[in-house]
Design an enzyme around this catalytic site. Structure first.
Site, mmCIF file in Angstrom:
data_model
loop_
_atom_site.group_PDB
_atom_site.id
_atom_site.type_symbol
_atom_site.label_atom_id
_atom_site.label_comp_id
_atom_site.label_asym_id
_atom_site.label_seq_id
_atom_site.Cartn_x
_atom_site.Cartn_y
_atom_site.Cartn_z
ATOM 1 C CG ASP A 45 21.356 24.621 31.542
ATOM 2 O OD1 ASP A 45 21.011 26.183 31.879
ATOM 3 O OD2 ASP A 45 19.815 23.986 30.872
ATOM 4 C CG HIS A 50 24.502 21.933 42.103
ATOM 5 N ND1 HIS A 50 24.513 20.952 43.834
ATOM 6 C CD2 HIS A 50 24.954 22.084 41.208
ATOM 7 C CE1 HIS A 50 25.023 20.042 42.816
ATOM 8 N NE2 HIS A 50 24.651 20.180 41.923
ATOM 9 C CD GLU A 123 13.813 17.094 35.919
ATOM 10 O OE1 GLU A 123 15.189 16.925 36.742
ATOM 11 O OE2 GLU A 123 13.644 17.181 35.224
ATOM 12 N NE ARG A 148 -0.638 -3.404 38.059
ATOM 13 C CZ ARG A 148 -2.045 -2.364 38.213
ATOM 14 N NH1 ARG A 148 -2.869 -2.187 37.801
ATOM 15 N NH2 ARG A 148 -2.370 -3.439 39.567
ATOM 16 C CD GLN A 225 18.481 8.704 42.861
ATOM 17 O OE1 GLN A 225 18.419 8.126 42.130
ATOM 18 N NE2 GLN A 225 19.525 7.582 44.122
#
Length: 266
Positions: A45, A50, A123, A148, A225
């Site tokens: 996956d 990619h 996600e 929080r 990221q």
């Protein structure tokens, strides 16, 4: 028909890529990295993620197919021993195209009118470089809660079986036009409160996160990221675009869930 293949680059995946390319070219299909009609992902996956991001600007014309060279995946569901059968089906165009929803992520900045916009297949998560993330959560412009905790995750239906599931979110069938917000270790006591439950939002809803303290955040888009500075808000919605998969045979979603998480023989 034009095709391209993306490999995980291990020996088995590379061997399958060479074999699949030779077979498809024998059927007079053209190898085309720039504008393929079909993209084969050989690996898992992660490899398909990619491939998705490589062709995220061609989603209306590209269909993806996943061959797994490890464990069964939710996107990579063909076995290596089935490669000849798969190639023959592609060559004969014996498939239908199915579409799954995506999440659009818009990061707005304090000193810029132009947001950074991304598409997520699985996600998107938001975390603070500091210890605790503090965010005001708005649903359709109405303040819902002040969160929080460690972070927040917004998943697609097909991505609900990934990080979302590990966070205790529900598994959502990918035929539903929706997105799901889940919490990461929220702080709940007599002073601070969150809903403490995943939220499944329909396609006509918006979710906006607005910083309360620090304006810098780590934002993930699937496996990517990114550090965003001076953030004004982060907006999530079900995207207008969809990912397209070439489906050659019936493989019901709930059977895929069963085979991946329940069947001990897999």
């Amino acid at each position: 028909m034009k095709f391209f293949i993306i490999s995980r680059t291990d020996d088995l995946s590379n061997d399958l890529m060479a074999k699949a390319r030779a077979y498809l070219e024998d059927f007079d299909m053209a190898w085309d990295e720039e504008s393929p009609d079909v993209v084969l992902s050989i690996g898992g996956d992660g490899t398909l993620l990619h491939a998705f991001h490589k062709y995220k600007d061609q989603l209306d014309t590209v269909a993806f197919v996943g061959i797994h060279t490890g464990h069964l995946g939710f996107y990579a569901d063909w076995k290596p021993i089935e490669i000849e059968k798969l190639v023959l089906s592609i060559a004969k165009k014996e498939y239908e195209v199915i579409e799954y929803p995506l999440v659009e992520v818009s990061v707005h900045y304090q000193n810029s009118e132009k947001p950074a916009v991304y598409l997520a297949l699985n996600e998107s998560t938001v975390k603070s470089p500091e210890v605790t993330l503090v965010m005001d959560v708005f649903l359709n412009e109405s303040h819902f809660e002040r969160f929080r905790g460690d972070g927040l995750c917004m998943s697609t239906p097909s991505g609900s079986t990934a990080y979302n599931k590990a966070l205790g979110g529900a598994i959502i069938h990918p035929s539903l036009q929706a997105m799901q917000l889940t919490e990461m270790a929220s702080i709940n006591n007599r002073v601070f409160r969150t809903v403490g439950s995943p939220l499944v939002l329909p396609a006509h809803h918006r979710c906006v996160l607005r910083p309360v303290k620090a304006p810098d955040f780590m934002v993930t888009i699937d496996h990517i990221q990114l550090l965003h500075k001076d953030v004004k808000s982060i907006e999530y919605r079900v995207a207008d675009e969809k990912v397209r998969f070439a489906r050659f045979r019936a493989f019901p979603f709930w059977k895929r869930v069963h085979d991946s998480f329940i069947d001990s023989e897999k």
